[in-house]
Design a protein around this motif. Structure first.
Motif, PDB file in Angstrom:
ATOM      1  N   LEU A   1     -15.284 -10.413-113.695  1.00 58.75           N
ATOM      2  CA  LEU A   1     -15.963 -11.361-112.811  1.00 58.75           C
ATOM      3  C   LEU A   1     -15.221 -12.700-112.753  1.00 58.75           C
ATOM      4  O   LEU A   1     -15.130 -13.310-111.683  1.00 58.75           O
ATOM      5  N   ALA A   2     -14.682 -13.144-113.884  1.00 58.30           N
ATOM      6  CA  ALA A   2     -13.920 -14.399-113.895  1.00 58.30           C
ATOM      7  C   ALA A   2     -12.663 -14.277-113.048  1.00 58.30           C
ATOM      8  O   ALA A   2     -12.295 -15.204-112.319  1.00 58.30           O
ATOM      9  N   PHE A   3     -12.000 -13.122-113.113  1.00 59.22           N
ATOM     10  CA  PHE A   3     -10.800 -12.888-112.317  1.00 59.22           C
ATOM     11  C   PHE A   3     -11.145 -12.884-110.828  1.00 59.22           C
ATOM     12  O   PHE A   3     -10.484 -13.546-110.019  1.00 59.22           O
ATOM     13  N   ILE A   4     -12.187 -12.172-110.463  1.00 58.67           N
ATOM     14  CA  ILE A   4     -12.596 -12.112-109.060  1.00 58.67           C
ATOM     15  C   ILE A   4     -13.037 -13.489-108.574  1.00 58.67           C
ATOM     16  O   ILE A   4     -12.708 -13.898-107.452  1.00 58.67           O
ATOM     17  N   GLU A   5     -13.750 -14.217-109.410  1.00 56.83           N
ATOM     18  CA  GLU A   5     -14.163 -15.575-109.039  1.00 56.83           C
ATOM     19  C   GLU A   5     -12.947 -16.448-108.751  1.00 56.83           C
ATOM     20  O   GLU A   5     -12.934 -17.217-107.786  1.00 56.83           O
ATOM     21  N   TYR A   6     -11.918 -16.322-109.571  1.00 55.18           N
ATOM     22  CA  TYR A   6     -10.705 -17.106-109.334  1.00 55.18           C
ATOM     23  C   TYR A   6     -10.078 -16.737-107.984  1.00 55.18           C
ATOM     24  O   TYR A   6      -9.633 -17.613-107.241  1.00 55.18           O
ATOM     25  N   LEU A   7     -10.027 -15.455-107.670  1.00 55.08           N
ATOM     26  CA  LEU A   7      -9.429 -15.035-106.402  1.00 55.08           C
ATOM     27  C   LEU A   7     -10.134 -15.677-105.209  1.00 55.08           C
ATOM     28  O   LEU A   7      -9.497 -16.064-104.236  1.00 55.08           O
ATOM     29  N   TYR A   8     -11.455 -15.804-105.296  1.00 56.26           N
ATOM     30  CA  TYR A   8     -12.215 -16.353-104.178  1.00 56.26           C
ATOM     31  C   TYR A   8     -12.304 -17.875-104.187  1.00 56.26           C
ATOM     32  O   TYR A   8     -12.373 -18.490-103.124  1.00 56.26           O
ATOM     33  N   THR A   9     -12.319 -18.498-105.355  1.00 55.49           N
ATOM     34  CA  THR A   9     -12.627 -19.926-105.415  1.00 55.49           C
ATOM     35  C   THR A   9     -11.509 -20.805-105.961  1.00 55.49           C
ATOM     36  O   THR A   9     -11.602 -22.026-105.878  1.00 55.49           O
ATOM     37  N   ASP A  10     -10.496 -20.197-106.565  1.00 56.34           N
ATOM     38  CA  ASP A  10      -9.416 -20.941-107.212  1.00 56.34           C
ATOM     39  C   ASP A  10      -9.891 -21.631-108.495  1.00 56.34           C
ATOM     40  O   ASP A  10      -9.252 -22.543-108.993  1.00 56.34           O
ATOM     41  N   HIS A  11     -11.043 -21.212-109.002  1.00 57.60           N
ATOM     42  CA  HIS A  11     -11.589 -21.690-110.271  1.00 57.60           C
ATOM     43  C   HIS A  11     -12.033 -20.474-111.067  1.00 57.60           C
ATOM     44  O   HIS A  11     -12.444 -19.471-110.505  1.00 57.60           O
ATOM     45  N   SER A  12     -11.967 -20.597-112.397  1.00 57.90           N
ATOM     46  CA  SER A  12     -12.380 -19.472-113.230  1.00 57.90           C
ATOM     47  C   SER A  12     -13.009 -19.984-114.512  1.00 57.90           C
ATOM     48  O   SER A  12     -12.481 -20.917-115.127  1.00 57.90           O
TER      49      SER A  12
ATOM     50  N   ILE B   1      -8.074 -12.341-119.189  1.00 60.00           N
ATOM     51  CA  ILE B   1      -7.901 -12.836-117.821  1.00 60.00           C
ATOM     52  C   ILE B   1      -6.411 -13.000-117.520  1.00 60.00           C
ATOM     53  O   ILE B   1      -5.948 -12.684-116.424  1.00 60.00           O
ATOM     54  N   MET B   2      -5.648 -13.464-118.514  1.00 61.05           N
ATOM     55  CA  MET B   2      -4.208 -13.609-118.328  1.00 61.05           C
ATOM     56  C   MET B   2      -3.564 -12.254-118.029  1.00 61.05           C
ATOM     57  O   MET B   2      -2.635 -12.164-117.234  1.00 61.05           O
TER      58      MET B   2
ATOM     59  N   THR C   1      -0.740  -8.947-114.163  1.00 63.42           N
ATOM     60  CA  THR C   1      -0.655  -7.699-113.416  1.00 63.42           C
ATOM     61  C   THR C   1      -0.564  -7.961-111.914  1.00 63.42           C
ATOM     62  O   THR C   1       0.207  -7.311-111.207  1.00 63.42           O
ATOM     63  N   TYR C   2      -1.328  -8.932-111.427  1.00 63.01           N
ATOM     64  CA  TYR C   2      -1.372  -9.212-109.998  1.00 63.01           C
ATOM     65  C   TYR C   2      -0.578 -10.455-109.598  1.00 63.01           C
ATOM     66  O   TYR C   2      -0.734 -10.973-108.496  1.00 63.01           O
ATOM     67  N   GLU C   3       0.295 -10.911-110.499  1.00 64.23           N
ATOM     68  CA  GLU C   3       1.272 -11.969-110.211  1.00 64.23           C
ATOM     69  C   GLU C   3       0.630 -13.236-109.654  1.00 64.23           C
ATOM     70  O   GLU C   3       1.056 -13.780-108.638  1.00 64.23           O
ATOM     71  N   ILE C   4      -0.400 -13.717-110.338  1.00 58.97           N
ATOM     72  CA  ILE C   4      -1.079 -14.940-109.917  1.00 58.97           C
ATOM     73  C   ILE C   4      -0.699 -16.033-110.918  1.00 58.97           C
ATOM     74  O   ILE C   4      -1.367 -16.250-111.927  1.00 58.97           O
ATOM     75  N   SER C   5       0.404 -16.694-110.615  1.00 59.95           N
ATOM     76  CA  SER C   5       1.033 -17.598-111.580  1.00 59.95           C
ATOM     77  C   SER C   5       0.153 -18.782-111.973  1.00 59.95           C
ATOM     78  O   SER C   5       0.162 -19.202-113.129  1.00 59.95           O
ATOM     79  N   ARG C   6      -0.607 -19.332-111.044  1.00 53.76           N
ATOM     80  CA  ARG C   6      -1.451 -20.482-111.408  1.00 53.76           C
ATOM     81  C   ARG C   6      -2.532 -20.078-112.404  1.00 53.76           C
ATOM     82  O   ARG C   6      -2.829 -20.812-113.345  1.00 53.76           O
ATOM     83  N   LEU C   7      -3.100 -18.910-112.234  1.00 52.07           N
ATOM     84  CA  LEU C   7      -4.116 -18.438-113.181  1.00 52.07           C
ATOM     85  C   LEU C   7      -3.488 -18.149-114.540  1.00 52.07           C
ATOM     86  O   LEU C   7      -4.091 -18.430-115.574  1.00 52.07           O
ATOM     87  N   ILE C   8      -2.278 -17.641-114.553  1.00 50.84           N
ATOM     88  CA  ILE C   8      -1.562 -17.439-115.820  1.00 50.84           C
ATOM     89  C   ILE C   8      -1.409 -18.765-116.534  1.00 50.84           C
ATOM     90  O   ILE C   8      -1.683 -18.882-117.730  1.00 50.84           O
ATOM     91  N   SER C   9      -1.009 -19.798-115.798  1.00 47.43           N
ATOM     92  CA  SER C   9      -0.833 -21.130-116.396  1.00 47.43           C
ATOM     93  C   SER C   9      -2.144 -21.688-116.940  1.00 47.43           C
ATOM     94  O   SER C   9      -2.173 -22.276-118.025  1.00 47.43           O
ATOM     95  N   LEU C  10      -3.234 -21.493-116.198  1.00 53.19           N
ATOM     96  CA  LEU C  10      -4.531 -21.960-116.676  1.00 53.19           C
ATOM     97  C   LEU C  10      -4.937 -21.252-117.968  1.00 53.19           C
ATOM     98  O   LEU C  10      -5.428 -21.882-118.912  1.00 53.19           O
ATOM     99  N   CYS C  11      -4.714 -19.953-118.013  1.00 45.64           N
ATOM    100  CA  CYS C  11      -5.044 -19.188-119.221  1.00 45.64           C
ATOM    101  C   CYS C  11      -4.179 -19.638-120.396  1.00 45.64           C
ATOM    102  O   CYS C  11      -4.679 -19.784-121.520  1.00 45.64           O
ATOM    103  N   GLU C  12      -2.900 -19.861-120.147  1.00 46.56           N
ATOM    104  CA  GLU C  12      -2.012 -20.341-121.208  1.00 46.56           C
ATOM    105  C   GLU C  12      -2.502 -21.679-121.755  1.00 46.56           C
ATOM    106  O   GLU C  12      -2.475 -21.910-122.962  1.00 46.56           O
TER     107      GLU C  12
END
Length: 86
Positions: free
Chosen positions: A36-47, A57-58, A63-74
């Motif tokens: 749900l957190a991953f899907i929320e990020y896809l729709y809202t740019d927040h997780s 989540i990282m 897996t889906y090459e979403i670099s900004r979300l990777i950075s947030l998780c890091e």
């Protein structure tokens, strides 16, 4: 659907490679909150990333090459390590 496809080339490839009644296979997770957190990020740019699911989540983000979300998780994981180390 178009918005989701615009967020990730890897997700776009995965969806367009589906045949017939096939379904999209997501990275393995046992936590509903992670998906749900991953899907929320896809729709809202927040997780709602927490220390409990940051690595999971990282994994989705990688897996889906979403670099900004990777950075947030890091960032969340490194803060957790810092708080518990020093």
């Amino acid at each position: 659907r178009v918005y989701l496809l615009s967020r990730s080339n890897a997700l776009r490839r995965a969806i367009y490679n589906l045949e017939g009644d096939s379904c999209l296979v997501l990275p393995e997770t046992r936590k509903r909150e992670t998906l749900l957190a991953f899907i929320e990020y896809l729709y809202t740019d927040h997780s709602p990333i927490s220390t409990n699911d940051g690595l999971d989540i990282m994994n989705f983000a990688h897996t889906y090459e979403i670099s900004r979300l990777i950075s947030l998780c890091e960032l969340y994981v490194s803060k957790f390590i810092e708080e518990n180390t020093f």
